[in-house]
Design a protein around this motif. Structure first.
Motif, short mmCIF file in Angstrom:
data_model
loop_
_atom_site.label_atom_id
_atom_site.label_comp_id
_atom_site.label_asym_id
_atom_site.label_seq_id
_atom_site.Cartn_x
_atom_site.Cartn_y
_atom_site.Cartn_z
N PHE A 104 -2.34 2.04 -4.72
CA PHE A 104 -1.49 3.23 -4.83
C PHE A 104 -2.35 4.47 -5.06
O PHE A 104 -3.27 4.47 -5.88
CB PHE A 104 -0.53 3.07 -6.01
CG PHE A 104 0.36 4.26 -6.27
CD1 PHE A 104 1.66 4.28 -5.81
CD2 PHE A 104 -0.11 5.37 -6.98
CE1 PHE A 104 2.49 5.37 -6.04
CE2 PHE A 104 0.70 6.47 -7.21
CZ PHE A 104 2.00 6.47 -6.74
N GLY A 140 5.38 5.51 -8.65
CA GLY A 140 5.02 4.10 -8.65
C GLY A 140 6.11 3.16 -9.11
O GLY A 140 6.08 1.97 -8.80
N ASP A 144 5.26 2.69 1.35
CA ASP A 144 5.70 1.32 1.05
C ASP A 144 5.31 0.34 2.16
O ASP A 144 6.10 -0.50 2.57
CB ASP A 144 7.21 1.29 0.85
CG ASP A 144 7.98 1.96 1.99
OD1 ASP A 144 7.34 2.37 2.97
OD2 ASP A 144 9.21 2.08 1.88
N ARG A 166 0.84 -1.20 0.00
CA ARG A 166 0.00 0.00 0.00
C ARG A 166 0.87 1.25 0.00
O ARG A 166 1.80 1.37 0.80
CB ARG A 166 -0.93 0.01 1.21
CG ARG A 166 -1.99 -1.07 1.14
CD ARG A 166 -2.95 -1.06 2.31
NE ARG A 166 -3.98 -2.08 2.09
CZ ARG A 166 -5.14 -1.86 1.46
NH1 ARG A 166 -5.41 -0.67 1.00
NH2 ARG A 166 -6.00 -2.84 1.28
N ALA A 167 0.55 2.16 -0.91
CA ALA A 167 1.23 3.45 -0.99
C ALA A 167 0.17 4.52 -1.19
O ALA A 167 -0.34 4.72 -2.30
CB ALA A 167 2.22 3.46 -2.16
N THR A 168 -0.23 5.15 -0.11
CA THR A 168 -1.29 6.16 -0.16
C THR A 168 -0.80 7.42 0.54
O THR A 168 -0.50 7.40 1.74
CB THR A 168 -2.57 5.63 0.51
OG1 THR A 168 -2.26 5.08 1.80
CG2 THR A 168 -3.22 4.55 -0.34
N LEU A 188 -1.15 -4.09 -5.36
CA LEU A 188 -0.66 -2.76 -5.05
C LEU A 188 -1.83 -1.80 -5.04
O LEU A 188 -2.55 -1.67 -6.04
CB LEU A 188 0.37 -2.31 -6.09
CG LEU A 188 0.76 -0.82 -6.06
CD1 LEU A 188 1.39 -0.44 -4.73
CD2 LEU A 188 1.70 -0.49 -7.23
N GLN A 197 7.47 1.36 -6.23
CA GLN A 197 6.70 0.20 -5.79
C GLN A 197 6.92 -1.01 -6.71
O GLN A 197 6.92 -2.15 -6.26
CB GLN A 197 5.21 0.54 -5.70
CG GLN A 197 4.82 1.33 -4.47
CD GLN A 197 5.24 2.78 -4.55
OE1 GLN A 197 5.14 3.40 -5.60
NE2 GLN A 197 5.69 3.34 -3.44
#
Length: 346
Positions: free
Chosen positions: A236, A186, A248, A155-157, A234, A189
């Motif tokens: 994102f 991205g 990350d 997760r990338a938020t 993923l 990631q």
């Protein structure tokens, strides 16, 4: 000890805040002897942070013709990376260039083909390929600490602030490369997923354009199948304001435990209830990538973040966008295995 005379092409935020601290931690390995930037004020500001007095120029021709330069650090808008790498190779300079390697997939593939037999060292500075916390997670997985790996969830938020920091960079507002925030951020990631899970077989995604200022795809849900049969995901977004932003946050789920990577700590949760923590030494990997670059030039050691590896990272993001735009499952081409980090982490 040999000192590499380094020329810097592009004196922006990445050099000042990411690369320069790593270079200062390796004082006998590199010396910045020249800085080239179209804005001389930027070059002079960077020079003011050094203990030496480098040459300053706004001319690529003069920069690449400078015989005092052994290697170049390229930190430019993404759409100029491929051109700059090829100019450096033509000038006989070793190259460390910020990620990603090109503005789109065809350009990246052409670059890799053109540089296949280059007589210089080329490293694409994807720092995630040098993170020792990811190396530790992979070691636990390979040792069977969590049983059979089933799922890798990343997760990338976060919020890309268009008024300050990297989000305020003008070329990110008027991006001339495919994928906007999704591609620029991205690709990190993509590197993480490959480091943890290995080669990726296929992908399907949905994307959205949410950010009110940084236009282009910035939000994605990506489903993956690795060549090993492990599944991955993923989630994102570079366009959300959340209580717990993360770039990350990764959980690796196995049949008898899990591994969590978040912040500066990697944690192994075993089925018997025991827990083991690993504290990252070089959390973001910037020092390790410059150590690798130095060792490649001086001792001919293998480069970890090669052009082929960077192409694989970029291909995953570009194929994910293809999948979303065509509502199809995209096959991901075979990926060259990454080199070992053992020698450069010590």
């Amino acid at each position: 000890m040999k000192t590499i005379r380094l020329g810097v092409l592009g004196a922006g935020l990445a050099v000042k805040h990411l690369h320069l601290p790593a270079l200062k931690a390796l004082p006998n390995s590199f010396q910045i002897v020249s800085i080239c930037d179209h804005n001389r004020a930027n070059a002079e500001a960077l020079a003011g942070l050094l203990d030496v007095h480098p040459t300053i120029t706004d001319s690529w021709v003069d920069f690449f013709a400078d015989s005092s330069i052994d290697a170049v650090l390229i930190s430019l808008p993404i759409q100029r990376n491929a051109e700059a790498i090829q100019a450096a190779v033509a000038a006989g300079k070793h190259v460390i260039c910020e990620k990603p390697l090109a503005a789109n997939l065809p350009q990246a593939e052409a670059l890799v083909a053109a540089c296949k037999h280059a007589p210089v060292k080329i490293l694409i500075a994807e720092n995630f390929h040098y993170r020792d916390d990811l190396k530790q997670a992979r070691a636990w997985m390979d040792a069977g600490a969590i049983g059979d790996v089933v799922l890798i969830d990343l997760r990338a938020t976060f919020w890309s602030d268009p008024t300050q920091g990297f989000g305020a960079t003008p070329w990110r507002h008027d991006h001339q490369y495919r994928g906007a925030v999704l591609a620029d951020a991205g690709v990190h990631q993509a590197a993480l997923l490959r480091e943890i899970g290995g080669p990726i077989e296929s992908a399907h995604a949905f994307i959205k354009d949410v950010h009110p200022v940084l236009r282009g795809p910035d939000t994605m849900v990506l489903n993956l199948r690795f060549a090993s049969g492990v599944l991955g995901s993923l989630c994102f977004s570079g366009a959300v304001k959340t209580e717990n932003p993360s770039f990350d946050w990764t959980v690796v789920h196995g049949t008898s435990g899990s591994i969590t990577i978040r912040g500066d700590q990697t944690t192994l949760y075993r089925a018997d209830g025991t827990i083991e923590h690993y504290q990252a030494r070089d959390l973001r990997g910037y020092e390790s990538e410059f150590r690798n670059f130095y060792a490649a030039i001086v001792d001919d050691e293998p480069i970890v973040a090669t052009l082929a590896s960077a192409l694989a990272d970029w291909r995953l993001i570009m194929r994910a966008i293809d999948a979303a735009e065509s509502n199809s499952v995209q096959q991901i081409d075979p990926i060259v295995p990454l080199a070992s980090l053992n020698d450069i982490q010590n």
